[in-house]
Design a protein around this motif. Sequence first.
Motif, short mmCIF file in Angstrom:
data_model
loop_
_atom_site.label_atom_id
_atom_site.label_comp_id
_atom_site.label_asym_id
_atom_site.label_seq_id
_atom_site.Cartn_x
_atom_site.Cartn_y
_atom_site.Cartn_z
N GLY A 82 0.84 -1.21 0.00
CA GLY A 82 0.00 0.00 0.00
C GLY A 82 0.87 1.25 0.00
O GLY A 82 0.60 2.21 -0.73
N HIS A 83 1.94 1.21 0.79
CA HIS A 83 2.89 2.33 0.84
C HIS A 83 3.53 2.55 -0.54
O HIS A 83 3.59 3.67 -1.03
N GLU A 84 3.98 1.46 -1.16
CA GLU A 84 4.63 1.59 -2.48
C GLU A 84 3.65 2.14 -3.51
O GLU A 84 4.02 2.94 -4.36
N MET A 85 2.39 1.69 -3.41
CA MET A 85 1.38 2.21 -4.35
C MET A 85 1.16 3.71 -4.12
O MET A 85 0.86 4.44 -5.06
N GLY A 86 1.33 4.13 -2.87
CA GLY A 86 1.26 5.56 -2.57
C GLY A 86 2.30 6.33 -3.38
O GLY A 86 1.99 7.35 -4.00
N HIS A 87 3.53 5.80 -3.42
CA HIS A 87 4.57 6.46 -4.23
C HIS A 87 4.11 6.57 -5.68
O HIS A 87 4.34 7.56 -6.35
N TYR A 88 3.49 5.50 -6.14
CA TYR A 88 3.08 5.43 -7.55
C TYR A 88 1.97 6.44 -7.84
O TYR A 88 2.10 7.28 -8.73
N ASN B 94 8.06 12.69 1.27
CA ASN B 94 7.40 11.76 0.34
C ASN B 94 7.05 10.45 1.03
O ASN B 94 5.97 9.88 0.83
N GLU B 95 7.99 9.95 1.81
CA GLU B 95 7.76 8.67 2.48
C GLU B 95 6.58 8.76 3.45
O GLU B 95 5.78 7.83 3.57
N HIS B 96 6.49 9.89 4.12
CA HIS B 96 5.40 10.08 5.06
C HIS B 96 4.05 10.11 4.31
O HIS B 96 3.07 9.53 4.76
N ASP C 35 15.79 9.63 6.28
CA ASP C 35 15.18 9.75 4.95
C ASP C 35 13.85 8.98 4.90
O ASP C 35 13.21 8.90 3.86
N HIS C 36 13.46 8.40 6.02
CA HIS C 36 12.13 7.82 6.19
C HIS C 36 11.66 8.25 7.58
O HIS C 36 12.50 8.51 8.44
N PRO C 37 10.35 8.29 7.81
CA PRO C 37 9.91 8.59 9.19
C PRO C 37 10.48 7.53 10.14
O PRO C 37 10.71 6.38 9.73
ZN LIG Z 1 8.77 4.45 0.43
#
Ligand SMILES: [Zn+2]
Length: 450
Positions: free
Chosen positions: A299-305, A379-381, A422-424
Amino acid sequence: MIIHKALFAGLVVIALLVCSGLSFAQQTPGPGAKPATVMPDVIQVPAAAQPSEHFDADAATEAYLAQIPASARSRSDAYFEGGYWLILWDFLYGVAIYLLLLYLGWSAAMRNFSERLTRFKPLQTFIYWAEFMAVTTILGAPLALYEGFYRERQYGLATQTLVPWLGDQLIILLVNLLLGGGIAMALFGVVRRLPRTWWIWGAGVSIVFFIFSVMIAPVFIFPLLNKYTVLDDPKITQPILSLARANGIPAQKVYMMDASRQTTRMSANVSGYGQTMRITLNDNLLRRGSPEEIQSVMGHEMGHYVLHHIAKDILYFSVVIVIFFAFLFWSLERGIARWGERWKIRGVGDTAIVPLVFLLGTLLGFVYTPFFNTHIRTNEHEADRYGLNASRQPDGFAQAAIHLGEYRKMSPGPVEEWIFFDHPSGRNRIYDAMRWKAENLQLFTPKSGH
Ligand SMILES: [Zn+2]
């Protein structure tokens, strides 16, 4: 002559390091042995995170964090905090190498050597580039070996012995030789033809190369180091592809990569651009993650997409590239006026200037560290929040945050997180998940009659 001596000295250093590397490589578990993972493999949903009328996001977060053994936490903290110092050492070590090349006249000697071999300018640039890569790789080897190999093994994160690790480094070096050589030839061509406006055109050429690299990487570069396969276990792919369809992502396939060849780290990513864009999960995640955890990560990766993070990154880094070239334009002329004679650099179009360009790049990169990290972390957040809404797996996501805590400090202070993450942080990710759960408790409460 000087360069040959340096090469020889470097080879001796490498030989010594190889020998010491082999001796500790033998003490590590062989293939098939369980890697030294320190976070619990199966993470239970703690009582305080179970749905109830008094569900409290803070208490649920603390309950999740309490599942981490103290030894695992101190190990992960030590690994991650050591990384802060490495940013400084990498910077100082890099600057020292570039100054050495300039002050000892090696860079000018490397240029002279390339000019003796050929009269064809682009080829001279490529030869210089090859020499530069060779010398900086050798001089940088001690720190690279410590950071990339020895330290990773010390913390139980690496799965490779020295020889395959060196093989990977050789592949990366060859890619840098070809791609870097290509861009060096293009950029010096631009600088020589357009001495007044080169920084604008140079930035343009670099941005085109950057986009090109992002596009080809998943298809032509990453597979040089790892095997990418289309995942065909419907038990895993079916929920992922369903999630993709529900979010308007035209994915037909999910890719898997054999990250366990190098590391015990779990991860997944979205890579590529346009036709080459794809979602990949690594085999560590597949092996150790629960189904809920895998779905939350997807789900997180799809968020990036869906949130177009790669396109936005390209835009962001394009601006950084333009700033860097403007900075180069301003500083290189001044640098040459001041030290050009001593370093035997004839002008901005002379390849002997490369160490100075790298020195300035390293300096800018060092100063930019918190801003790069904050851009990526933001972005990661966003992807985290998108992923929670899409996958509805807050507990899976909390589990993933704990697993990722094997190589990332769980509970940093806010300034520390702003500068270095670089990530939460794991704590913030779990809290996000539990806050989401608190507002969606009806999804988790057993229906009456069950
Ligand atoms: Zn990510």
